[in-house]
Design an enzyme around this catalytic site. Structure first.
Site, PDB file in Angstrom:
ATOM      1  N   GLY A  66      80.286  45.288 -52.462  1.00 23.58           N
ATOM      2  CA  GLY A  66      79.561  44.145 -51.949  1.00 23.58           C
ATOM      3  C   GLY A  66      78.247  44.545 -51.294  1.00 23.58           C
ATOM      4  O   GLY A  66      77.292  43.777 -51.255  1.00 23.58           O
ATOM      5  N   LYS A 104      75.208  55.007 -49.984  1.00 25.30           N
ATOM      6  CA  LYS A 104      75.361  53.562 -50.199  1.00 25.30           C
ATOM      7  C   LYS A 104      73.977  52.934 -50.104  1.00 25.30           C
ATOM      8  O   LYS A 104      73.338  52.960 -49.055  1.00 25.30           O
ATOM      9  CB  LYS A 104      76.291  52.953 -49.146  1.00 25.30           C
ATOM     10  CG  LYS A 104      77.749  53.321 -49.333  1.00 25.30           C
ATOM     11  CD  LYS A 104      78.616  52.757 -48.217  1.00 25.30           C
ATOM     12  CE  LYS A 104      78.649  51.250 -48.208  1.00 25.30           C
ATOM     13  NZ  LYS A 104      79.635  50.732 -47.219  1.00 25.30           N
ATOM     14  N   ASP A 106      88.993  44.516 -43.728  1.00 22.23           N
ATOM     15  CA  ASP A 106      88.942  44.669 -45.195  1.00 22.23           C
ATOM     16  C   ASP A 106      89.674  45.940 -45.623  1.00 22.23           C
ATOM     17  O   ASP A 106      89.196  46.691 -46.476  1.00 22.23           O
ATOM     18  CB  ASP A 106      87.497  44.701 -45.685  1.00 22.23           C
ATOM     19  CG  ASP A 106      87.391  44.424 -47.182  1.00 22.23           C
ATOM     20  OD1 ASP A 106      88.354  43.854 -47.740  1.00 22.23           O
ATOM     21  OD2 ASP A 106      86.371  44.773 -47.788  1.00 22.23           O
TER      22      ASP A 106
END
Length: 840
Positions: A528, A546, A643
């Site tokens: 995401g 990332k 998460d």
């Protein structure tokens, strides 16, 4: 002897008369009469659709509460009223007549040769196949499975046979209320190497890709071996595929609908409805030839545009590509020379290889021999193995000799594809990752001209000057123009962290060099937040980068959150951040690189799961638990991850688990232990009920996710996987637990020499305690750690888990609902409105 034969024949005839799954040649079936298969699974007769009075003849599910038609005989010729009749003609064909006295049938089986067998019957099987056969010899003359309509049933053979010219093709209905022949067709292509194609009229609409040995290259979901037993035949006389069902109790079908979507459904007997679990096409890259000739589609591209030209090619009309229109495709680079003896091959990984209708096929040579053959032929532009996943590895050779159509990439599927390029392109691709995009940039700059370039420069100058005045003390290595005003706090926080060495800052040039300029080969995956790349710093240290997608609003929030959080967290079971980079338009987080990827790579892939014996799995469970306990209790901050899932648990070279991805995490202060939100984020299957339904989260929300993880690690199954009579893995384990058979669910690939049944049972027990319906019933992580280290004698009994038999919405987090009887459901009153639910 003759008398005996006559008696035997008469006995069979009488038996057929008494059976309700056959139509005798001497009998007929009126409108209102129905025959059923032997197990009462399917029915055959007249039916109407919706409010229409038109009558059709067909087959439908008899065990399904809502009428579901799977085959229609007189598709384009309905009977206007209820006076229709089904009977055999004098030639032995089964026919549908518009009336009892009709002479010309509206539909017929149309068997060419005259059938003289007097004992001929039409029999409906439990597979849903209507067969014309001789009941004495068993010889079949015609069957509905050879003439599919819009539905493919289990064990139905699909494809073509050359010897008799038979081709089994699916054709959509015209509309949900009209089963006539629609304009969507689905078939196995006869040309080239077998692949399945969907057409809208004569226009290709979607393609499965070629057969790789285990699945179609463009259908990654076919790796699931727990529902279907797939048989594929490819020889000079036949190309066909059959999907068998491993569990006979599973009711499933595949439907080609009138909008051009292929869907797989499974009947949920508990909820009395069909559940869709796969469909295609689903995204832009699924659409046939979406990126034009010699282009390929990458749905995870860090750019906003998913289309690129294949290596060695460039856009035919650069202006159109700049406007995000790739329909004109790509052409061989004007400067390329691919037949001078100095060229080579670029390998694209995880690809649905281009259309194989025109490829040359040789199943008797190896992949290396295929490469040599392609090099010797100047017209050969690419090659690939025919069977990528055969038992003997890559097998056979496919070569392309012209334009290539409909290529796309996947994150974890597809096969390797080799493209012929010249020496310069090979160096660029293997070197700094340059491609047509860099050349396109220079072309566009020259076309734009000096005036436009000056306007852009002036605009950037004034914008930078204006925002620099507002942000004042922004670090010189940053480009404040790349942030909105509201992000100025990020600069200040990063500057402070850099001074205190909490968060080292990396220059963009350093990260670009480490990741080979963010090359496709260095890409590890996409989340995401954005794409993740592997890199190697000049000192040899391996890193994971990332990179925030420029169009990801969700990613920007994650970026801010991780900067605030993870630099303050240090624990053996949390991933370690090395620094960040915020420069120009780039925002990146740099982490330690963990070579064993993520937990889901092991537990959900059969070929890797065997590497995890029981001690390793137990070590991973304990490590994750310790990491969560640190977040909840032992760190400087009280943190709820929100998460936790298998893909967010990384494994180092010693298989030590490290929790990652803190973009969704929330910080609690003081003695605060719970909160609420109207923006629910996370992953369905791991969300606790109070969070998914009401937006209420707490440390017990993470406990719930941990419980799901325990059960997935033990079983090797995803919680989202469907189990008959259960909505998910947790529900399936609960049913076995109530029967005292819980250990039967453990992964069959666990080495029996390392298997400890009592410890496995204890972990299942703890997992069920963690996934209980009510948050107050779940243990906290300190209790979980204690239970993992002691025997299971004194463990409390778990109550009914969430998301299995329903949820009692009248009982809030403060109390227990107790043990529900099997099948009982709670109230479903929804008194909370969630304005933004984001599943991942």
């Amino acid at each position: 002897m003759k008398i005996f034969f006559i008696f035997f024949f008469f006995f069979l005839l009488i038996q057929s008369c008494c059976s309700d799954n056959t139509i005798l040649r001497t009998h007929s079936l009126r409108d209102g009469d129905v025959i059923f298969s032997e197990g009462k699974r399917f029915a055959f007769g007249f039916f109407s659709l919706g409010n229409s009075k038109l009558r059709y003849v067909g087959i439908w599910y008899a065990q399904v509460s809502e009428q579901t038609v799977v085959w229609v005989a007189n598709r384009d010729h309905p009977v206007n009223d209820t006076s229709g009749l089904i009977k055999f003609s004098s030639r032995g064909n089964l026919c549908v007549y518009a009336s009892v006295n009709g002479t010309e049938p509206v539909w017929s089986t149309d068997v060419i040769d005259k059938i003289s067998e007097p004992a001929l019957v039409a029999k409906l099987t439990d597979l849903g196949n209507l067969v014309l056969l001789d009941p004495v010899t068993g010889k079949s003359f015609w069957e509905s499975f050879n003439h599919p309509t819009n539905t493919m049933l289990p064990f139905m053979k699909f494809g073509f046979t050359c010897q008799n010219g038979l081709e089994r093709v699916m054709t959509s209905w015209r509309s949900p209320s009209d089963p006539g022949f629609g304009n969507i067709t689905y078939r196995i292509e006869r040309r080239g190497f077998p692949q399945m194609m969907m057409y809208k009229g004569s226009t290709p609409w979607w393609r499965t890709g070629s057969w790789t040995g285990q699945r179609w290259s463009g259908v990654p979901e076919m790796t699931n071996k727990f529902i279907f037993n797939i048989s594929f035949v490819n020889n000079p006389n036949e190309a066909s595929i059959t999907y068998g069902v491993l569990d006979p109790s599973v009711i499933t079908r595949m439907v080609l609908n009138e909008t051009g979507v292929l869907q797989r459904f499974r009947w949920n007997g508990r909820d009395k409805k069909w559940i869709g679990f796969w469909s295609a096409p689903e995204e832009k890259c699924d659409n046939y030839n979406h990126c034009g000739l010699n282009g390929y589609c990458d749905p995870t591209s860090p750019d906003k545009f998913e289309c690129s030209c294949l290596p060695g090619y460039e856009p035919k009309t650069p202006r159109d590509w700049f406007l995000r229109d790739a329909s004109d495709g790509c052409m061989r680079s004007k400067t390329a020379s691919v037949c001078n003896g100095k060229e080579g091959f670029v390998k694209l990984k995880r690809v649905k290889i281009p259309n194989t209708s025109s490829v040359n096929v040789d199943m008797n040579i190896t992949l290396k021999e295929c490469e040599h053959r392609c090099l010797k032929n100047c017209s050969c532009v690419a090659y690939a193995s025919a069977y990528h996943e055969s038992e003997d590895g890559a097998k056979g050779c496919l070569t392309w000799h012209g334009d290539m159509l409909d290529t796309r990439t996947y994150l974890s599927s597809g096969q390797d594809f080799y493209l012929r390029v010249d020496k310069a392109e090979l160096a660029r691709w293997n070197g700094n990752g340059s491609s047509w995009k860099k050349r396109l940039f220079y072309i566009l700059i020259s076309l734009i001209g000096v005036v436009l370039l000056l306007m852009i420069s002036l605009f950037c100058f004034f914008r930078k000057r204006r925002q620099s005045n507002r942000l004042r003390k922004a670090p010189s290595t940053f480009a404040p123009s790349s942030f909105d005003l509201e992000d100025s706090s990020i600069f200040e926080e990063l500057e402070d962290k850099s001074r205190t060495r909490e968060m080292p800052l990396f220059e963009l040039s350093t990260i670009a060099a480490a990741t080979n300029n963010f090359s496709f080969q260095n890409k590890l995956g996409t989340g995401g937040f954005g794409p993740v790349y592997k890199g190697v710093l000049q000192n040899g240290m391996e890193i994971a980068v990332k990179r925030l997608s420029r169009n990801s609003g969700q990613g920007m929030e994650e970026f801010k959150n991780e900067i605030k959080l993870i630099s303050k967290l240090q624990h053996r079971n949390l991933v370690r951040i090395l620094g960040c980079c915020v420069e120009l338009e780039e925002k990146m987080l740099i982490y330690e690189y963990l070579p064993n990827k993520s937990l889901d790579y092991f537990i959900f892939k059969e070929e890797h799961r065997a590497e995890l014996d029981w001690p390793k799995r137990m070590g991973i469970i304990r490590g994750i638990a310790r990491g969560i306990l640190y977040l909840h209790q032992d760190s400087r901050l009280r943190i709820i991850h929100r998460d936790l899932k298998a893909s967010n648990v990384l494994l180092d070279n010693e298989m030590i688990p490290k929790i990652a991805d803190f973009g969704m995490a929330r910080i609690f202060g003081g003695n605060q232990v719970e909160g609420s939100t109207n923006r629910v984020v996370g992953t369905y299957g791991y969300m606790s009920p109070e969070y998914a339904m009401d937006g209420q989260f707490s440390v017990k929300s993470d406990v719930y996710s941990f419980g799901v993880l325990i059960l997935e690690i033990i079983t090797g199954e995803k919680n989202s996987y469907f189990f008959e009579e259960s909505s998910n893995l947790v529900g399936h384990i609960w049913r076995l637990w109530e029967k005292g058979e819980a250990t039967e669910i453990k992964d069959k690939l666990i080495d029996e020499e390392t298997y400890d049944e009592s410890e496995v049972l204890k972990c299942i027990h703890i997992g069920l305690l963690c996934v209980q319906e009510n948050a107050s019933d779940r243990p906290d992580m300190s209790s979980v750690i204690f239970m993992l280290g002691h025997n299971a004698i004194d463990l409390p009994s778990p109550t009914h888990p969430a998301f299995t038999a329903g949820r009692n919405r009248n009982v809030k987090n403060g109390g227990s609902s107790g043990n529900w009887p099997s099948g009982e459901t709670g109230s479903t009153i929804n008194d909370v409105t969630l304005t933004d639910v984001q599943g991942r």
